[in-house]
Design an enzyme around this catalytic site. Structure first.
Site, short mmCIF file in Angstrom:
data_model
loop_
_atom_site.label_atom_id
_atom_site.label_comp_id
_atom_site.label_asym_id
_atom_site.label_seq_id
_atom_site.Cartn_x
_atom_site.Cartn_y
_atom_site.Cartn_z
CB CYS A 209 -0.99 0.01 1.16
SG CYS A 209 -0.23 0.08 2.81
CG HIS B 241 -4.47 0.44 3.99
ND1 HIS B 241 -3.77 -0.20 2.98
CD2 HIS B 241 -5.55 1.01 3.38
CE1 HIS B 241 -4.40 -0.01 1.83
NE2 HIS B 241 -5.47 0.71 2.05
CG ASP C 21 -6.91 1.34 -1.08
OD1 ASP C 21 -5.79 1.01 -1.52
OD2 ASP C 21 -7.30 1.07 0.06
#
Length: 290
Positions: A81, A121, A136
């Site tokens: 991420c 995250h 995302d």
């Protein structure tokens, strides 16, 4: 909105747009519109895999823009991420979008009534025509390959299912609809973050002994036709039409899948890791057998 924070801990760096667009297979005019944003996300998730193989190898995960670009653009690797958000943030800003980063607590695998997990995250909030969108591309195969409108409590249907944002005491919970119920994915914490917070979270995820990235192989890619996930040595293909295929792979099959399905050049130093993964899976199967 809180201040824009670069994930690198430096002033926001530039990005080689031509190399990025070549990597994801996009060309032509790219005005900062919602249509462009959707196209970038779809192409990104179909071209640059989610993977944390370097963590399994004990390598440092650098968020320096040059290191991220070298890995994901020049070496044709994927990332997790923090790396995906680092790269995409700079790409979108170079194209004229206003972008905000945020950190979140990952609730997948945790009970909401239990202790809160760490904020590990990173994803993005993008402004398009005065509307806010959650972007995302670095959460494996959990998120849609489209932007999610930042409109709490509204169910939004995408090709791979329904999603929503729900207001919480600490920020906003991102949820997906699964097995006839809303399932928590991660909770975006709604207060200003500093670059050092991303550096600390990245270090925790890559170095903390019990981080799942240190013990488990996870590779994922989402195309318009299917989601592909390699978890340890189990390859799962979830097609947009609803069909799901799963099978366990040998070391040779994992090498083929990493190369052909996920577009990764398998290094020789990966082979012992893959062998350990397959051996561990076989041991667990034998232990579970009557």
């Amino acid at each position: 909105m809180s201040a824009i924070v670069p994930l690198s801990g430096q002033a926001m760096a530039s990005v080689d747009l031509s190399a990025y667009l070549k990597r994801i297979g996009l060309s032509g005019a790219l005005p900062p519109t919602l249509g462009t944003l959707r196209s970038i996300i779809a192409h990104h998730m179909a071209s640059i895999p989610f993977e944390a193989i370097d963590v399994l190898l004990g390598r440092e995960i650098s968020l320096d823009p040059n290191a991220v670009d070298d890995k994901m653009l020049r070496q044709q690797r994927g990332g997790y991420c923090f790396e995906h958000a680092n790269l995409l943030q700079r790409v979108l800003q170079a194209l004229g979008y206003s972008v905000e980063t945020h950190l979140a607590r990952v609730w997948v695998g945790h009970e909401l009534e239990g202790p809160a997990p760490a904020a590990t995250h990173a994803s993005l909030k993008v402004v398009v025509d005065d509307a806010l969108w959650l972007v995302d591309v670095g959460f494996g195969s959990f998120m849609p390959n489209e932007p999610l409108l930042w409109q709490p409590e509204r169910s939004q249907q995408y090709a791979y299912g329904a999603y929503r944002l729900r207001k919480t005491m600490s920020g906003f919970m991102v949820e997906s609809h699964h097995d006839h119920a809303w399932q928590a994915l991660y909770e975006i914490l709604d207060f200003p973050w500093e670059s050092i917070d991303y550096q600390m979270a990245n270090h925790y995820v890559s170095r903390y002994p019990t981080s799942h990235f240190r013990s488990r192989l996870m590779v994922a890619m989402t195309t318009p036709e299917a989601r592909y996930t390699l978890a340890s040595n189990r390859l799962k293909v979830a097609r947009v039409t609803g069909e799901v295929e799963e099978r366990y792979l040998s070391v040779e099959e994992m090498i083929d899948a990493l190369g052909e399905r996920f577009g990764l050049n398998v290094e020789s130093c990966w082979i012992p890791v893959l062998e350990r993964i397959v051996a561990s899976a076989q041991s667990q199967d034998e232990a579970a057998s009557p």
